[in-house]
Design a protein around this motif. Sequence first.
Motif, PDB file in Angstrom:
ATOM      1  N   VAL A 132       1.114  19.154   0.117  1.00 17.41           N
ATOM      2  CA  VAL A 132       1.215  18.276  -1.049  1.00 17.41           C
ATOM      3  C   VAL A 132       0.355  18.816  -2.186  1.00 17.41           C
ATOM      4  CG1 VAL A 132       0.765  15.952  -1.929  1.00 17.41           C
ATOM      5  CG2 VAL A 132       1.734  16.256   0.354  1.00 17.41           C
ATOM      6  N   ARG A 133       0.958  18.890  -3.388  1.00 17.49           N
ATOM      7  CA  ARG A 133       0.223  19.280  -4.594  1.00 17.49           C
ATOM      8  C   ARG A 133       0.575  18.321  -5.719  1.00 17.49           C
ATOM      9  NH1 ARG A 133       4.073  22.343  -2.546  1.00 17.49           N
ATOM     10  NH2 ARG A 133       4.549  23.715  -4.308  1.00 17.49           N
ATOM     11  N   LEU A 134      -0.321  18.229  -6.675  1.00 25.17           N
ATOM     12  CA  LEU A 134      -0.104  17.426  -7.871  1.00 25.17           C
ATOM     13  C   LEU A 134       0.008  18.339  -9.075  1.00 25.17           C
ATOM     14  CD1 LEU A 134      -2.705  14.555  -7.303  1.00 25.17           C
ATOM     15  CD2 LEU A 134      -0.312  14.643  -6.614  1.00 25.17           C
ATOM     16  N   VAL A 135       0.989  18.071  -9.934  1.00 23.80           N
ATOM     17  CA  VAL A 135       1.230  18.891 -11.118  1.00 23.80           C
ATOM     18  C   VAL A 135       1.261  17.980 -12.336  1.00 23.80           C
ATOM     19  CG1 VAL A 135       2.800  20.493 -12.259  1.00 23.80           C
ATOM     20  CG2 VAL A 135       2.600  20.517  -9.756  1.00 23.80           C
ATOM     21  N   VAL A 145       4.553  15.014  -8.053  1.00 25.70           N
ATOM     22  CA  VAL A 145       4.012  15.185  -6.703  1.00 25.70           C
ATOM     23  C   VAL A 145       4.973  16.077  -5.929  1.00 25.70           C
ATOM     24  CG1 VAL A 145       3.165  14.058  -4.631  1.00 25.70           C
ATOM     25  CG2 VAL A 145       3.007  12.879  -6.842  1.00 25.70           C
ATOM     26  N   VAL A 146       4.485  17.213  -5.494  1.00 24.87           N
ATOM     27  CA  VAL A 146       5.301  18.210  -4.805  1.00 24.87           C
ATOM     28  C   VAL A 146       4.786  18.363  -3.376  1.00 24.87           C
ATOM     29  CG1 VAL A 146       6.151  20.588  -4.873  1.00 24.87           C
ATOM     30  CG2 VAL A 146       5.577  19.401  -7.006  1.00 24.87           C
ATOM     31  N   GLY A 147       5.687  18.538  -2.427  1.00 21.40           N
ATOM     32  CA  GLY A 147       5.267  18.772  -1.048  1.00 21.40           C
ATOM     33  C   GLY A 147       6.249  18.236  -0.039  1.00 21.40           C
ATOM     34  N   GLY A 167      12.936  14.486  -7.240  1.00 25.32           N
ATOM     35  CA  GLY A 167      11.499  14.647  -7.151  1.00 25.32           C
ATOM     36  C   GLY A 167      10.744  13.336  -7.155  1.00 25.32           C
ATOM     37  N   ARG A 168       9.416  13.443  -7.031  1.00 34.84           N
ATOM     38  CA  ARG A 168       8.531  12.274  -7.033  1.00 34.84           C
ATOM     39  C   ARG A 168       7.526  12.417  -8.162  1.00 34.84           C
ATOM     40  NH1 ARG A 168       8.464  12.794  -1.313  1.00 34.84           N
ATOM     41  NH2 ARG A 168       7.636  14.896  -1.620  1.00 34.84           N
ATOM     42  N   ARG A 169       7.135  11.278  -8.744  1.00 32.69           N
ATOM     43  CA  ARG A 169       6.230  11.325  -9.889  1.00 32.69           C
ATOM     44  C   ARG A 169       5.316  10.117  -9.915  1.00 32.69           C
ATOM     45  NH1 ARG A 169       8.052   6.686 -13.130  1.00 32.69           N
ATOM     46  NH2 ARG A 169       7.602   7.749 -15.087  1.00 32.69           N
ATOM     47  N   ILE A 170       4.229  10.279 -10.689  1.00 27.96           N
ATOM     48  CA  ILE A 170       3.282   9.207 -10.973  1.00 27.96           C
ATOM     49  C   ILE A 170       3.204   9.110 -12.485  1.00 27.96           C
ATOM     50  CG2 ILE A 170       0.919   8.369 -10.680  1.00 27.96           C
ATOM     51  CD1 ILE A 170       0.701  10.454  -8.369  1.00 27.96           C
ATOM     52  N   SER A 171       3.246   7.911 -13.014  1.00 23.31           N
ATOM     53  CA  SER A 171       3.170   7.730 -14.459  1.00 23.31           C
ATOM     54  C   SER A 171       1.963   6.876 -14.810  1.00 23.31           C
ATOM     55  CB  SER A 171       4.443   7.056 -14.988  1.00 23.31           C
ATOM     56  OG  SER A 171       4.394   6.922 -16.387  1.00 23.31           O
ATOM     57  N   GLY A 172       1.208   7.291 -15.830  1.00 20.64           N
ATOM     58  CA  GLY A 172       0.064   6.516 -16.281  1.00 20.64           C
ATOM     59  C   GLY A 172      -1.176   6.765 -15.439  1.00 20.64           C
ATOM     60  N   LEU A 173      -2.159   5.908 -15.596  1.00 17.82           N
ATOM     61  CA  LEU A 173      -3.411   6.035 -14.862  1.00 17.82           C
ATOM     62  C   LEU A 173      -3.179   5.792 -13.385  1.00 17.82           C
ATOM     63  CD1 LEU A 173      -5.806   4.126 -17.293  1.00 17.82           C
ATOM     64  CD2 LEU A 173      -5.500   6.606 -17.070  1.00 17.82           C
ATOM     65  N   CYS A 174      -3.847   6.575 -12.568  1.00 24.89           N
ATOM     66  CA  CYS A 174      -3.651   6.475 -11.118  1.00 24.89           C
ATOM     67  C   CYS A 174      -5.005   6.585 -10.433  1.00 24.89           C
ATOM     68  CB  CYS A 174      -2.704   7.579 -10.656  1.00 24.89           C
ATOM     69  SG  CYS A 174      -2.356   7.543  -8.896  1.00 24.89           S
ATOM     70  N   ASN A 175      -5.570   5.464 -10.069  1.00 28.71           N
ATOM     71  CA  ASN A 175      -6.906   5.453  -9.476  1.00 28.71           C
ATOM     72  C   ASN A 175      -6.956   6.190  -8.147  1.00 28.71           C
ATOM     73  OD1 ASN A 175      -7.953   3.957 -11.601  1.00 28.71           O
ATOM     74  ND2 ASN A 175      -7.380   2.010 -10.655  1.00 28.71           N
ATOM     75  N   SER A 176      -5.889   6.066  -7.339  1.00 30.60           N
ATOM     76  CA  SER A 176      -5.912   6.698  -6.025  1.00 30.60           C
ATOM     77  C   SER A 176      -5.954   8.214  -6.128  1.00 30.60           C
ATOM     78  CB  SER A 176      -4.686   6.270  -5.205  1.00 30.60           C
ATOM     79  OG  SER A 176      -3.492   6.643  -5.868  1.00 30.60           O
ATOM     80  N   VAL A 177      -5.338   8.779  -7.175  1.00 28.31           N
ATOM     81  CA  VAL A 177      -5.387  10.226  -7.370  1.00 28.31           C
ATOM     82  C   VAL A 177      -6.780  10.651  -7.805  1.00 28.31           C
ATOM     83  CG1 VAL A 177      -4.554  12.119  -8.804  1.00 28.31           C
ATOM     84  CG2 VAL A 177      -2.937  10.461  -7.891  1.00 28.31           C
ATOM     85  N   ASP A 178      -7.407   9.878  -8.675  1.00 23.06           N
ATOM     86  CA  ASP A 178      -8.719  10.248  -9.200  1.00 23.06           C
ATOM     87  C   ASP A 178      -9.793  10.298  -8.115  1.00 23.06           C
ATOM     88  OD1 ASP A 178      -7.606  10.389 -11.688  1.00 23.06           O
ATOM     89  OD2 ASP A 178      -8.135   8.337 -12.247  1.00 23.06           O
ATOM     90  N   ASP A 182      -9.270  15.326  -1.708  1.00 21.13           N
ATOM     91  CA  ASP A 182      -8.554  16.242  -0.829  1.00 21.13           C
ATOM     92  C   ASP A 182      -7.225  16.716  -1.405  1.00 21.13           C
ATOM     93  OD1 ASP A 182     -10.535  16.035   1.076  1.00 21.13           O
ATOM     94  OD2 ASP A 182      -9.597  14.307   2.048  1.00 21.13           O
ATOM     95  N   LEU A 183      -6.738  16.079  -2.460  1.00 23.83           N
ATOM     96  CA  LEU A 183      -5.459  16.461  -3.035  1.00 23.83           C
ATOM     97  C   LEU A 183      -5.587  17.768  -3.817  1.00 23.83           C
ATOM     98  CD1 LEU A 183      -4.198  12.980  -4.248  1.00 23.83           C
ATOM     99  CD2 LEU A 183      -3.403  14.274  -2.286  1.00 23.83           C
ATOM    100  N   ILE A 184      -4.529  18.559  -3.758  1.00 24.76           N
ATOM    101  CA  ILE A 184      -4.523  19.877  -4.393  1.00 24.76           C
ATOM    102  C   ILE A 184      -3.779  19.793  -5.724  1.00 24.76           C
ATOM    103  CG2 ILE A 184      -3.769  22.275  -4.156  1.00 24.76           C
ATOM    104  CD1 ILE A 184      -3.842  21.854  -1.111  1.00 24.76           C
TER     105      ILE A 184
END
Length: 368
Positions: A132-135, A145-147, A167-178, A182-184
């Motif tokens: 899993v990677r974040l772009v 979100v790729v993976g 594909g998969r995406r996140i829009s706006g502020l994302c507390n869980s990502v911040d 461990d996320l790449i």
Amino acid sequence: MNNFQQVSKQDVIRNLLRNCGISYISDENIVRDIVLAEYLRSSLHELSLEADDDQGFAPIPIYIGRLINVVSGHLEAVWKDLRRNRNKMPVEFDDMEKESSDTKLVRRIIDRLELLGDCTNLGNGYWMPTPVRLVRIPSSDEIVVVGGISTRKLQHFIPEVQLAGFGRRISGLCNSVDINADLIWQDYHKWVGWMPEDVLTWTSEEIEKILTEGSKSSNTFIDFDVYISEKGTRYRVKTSWVPARLIMDMSNSGIMLCRVGKPYRFFLGEFSKGQLVRERFVDEKDVHWLMLGLRLMNGFTPLAVWDRNYLKVYGPLPRALERHLSVYSCAVQSKEKNFLYYVPSFFKFQIEQFLQQFGYHFRHVEGE
């Protein structure tokens, strides 16, 4: 005595979509492709990691025949084109003439997942999921979100992630990502692939190179095709690629993109009164960018047409644009292969803004 009510196919499809985390879509072929993509991601991930409990992300290669068997076992009751004879050994993916209908369908969908970066083709029919990677999309609040993991599992540690197209995406502020260290993160340009900073400038530079790096032609070489990127000539021949003999008959001059052989090899050719006088080899990764750049230089505007939620792009997209677009759309099987896309209404404006950066003009079919 209990009364049993038969569940309809539409109810089953709604449940499948709900399990995938998306709302109901009326086009059943799009529904099938989205569900199949999710099951391919999920099944490849589970099969690849089934013997790995303590080593972190250490997947093993999975043969495509095994993957097809698992996925079709889940979905063949709903979609008949996923039914297969399991007593037969599955054909290799490079033997297209002998492929069964289910293998062709899986090939088309898993190719989109590979394009996105959710899995990787190891060759000889073996595939593996990717980590899993974040772009982060430049100049936006969008995160791709790729993976090789299902959307449902992604939502366990990134609740905000949603399916868009394939594909998969996140829009706006994302507390869980911040807060998840461990996320790449992967650079957008490394994920999407090479693209010129300015298509017209790059195309001009490539054309200039033929004068300094090109080799002289023998003038007897005529068994090749020429890409028509000039509006007047295109209206006369009504097709994108024409035999070189037509260019010679029309006595055209200028720099043109050419192809020869099968599989195709590409070169830029300098013509003078219909005769090829100089040529320069073109890397395959540059071909679709050159097709786009030559059209722009010659005033033959690249066109994209909306028909409700379906987007038809005239001419193949460069691979980097295709990858970006695949996050928010679903490529539709058609005679023109990857030139038709289903785009959810929520992403139509976003897709227009993206492709307009590269010179595409949009119009709508009458009555929309």
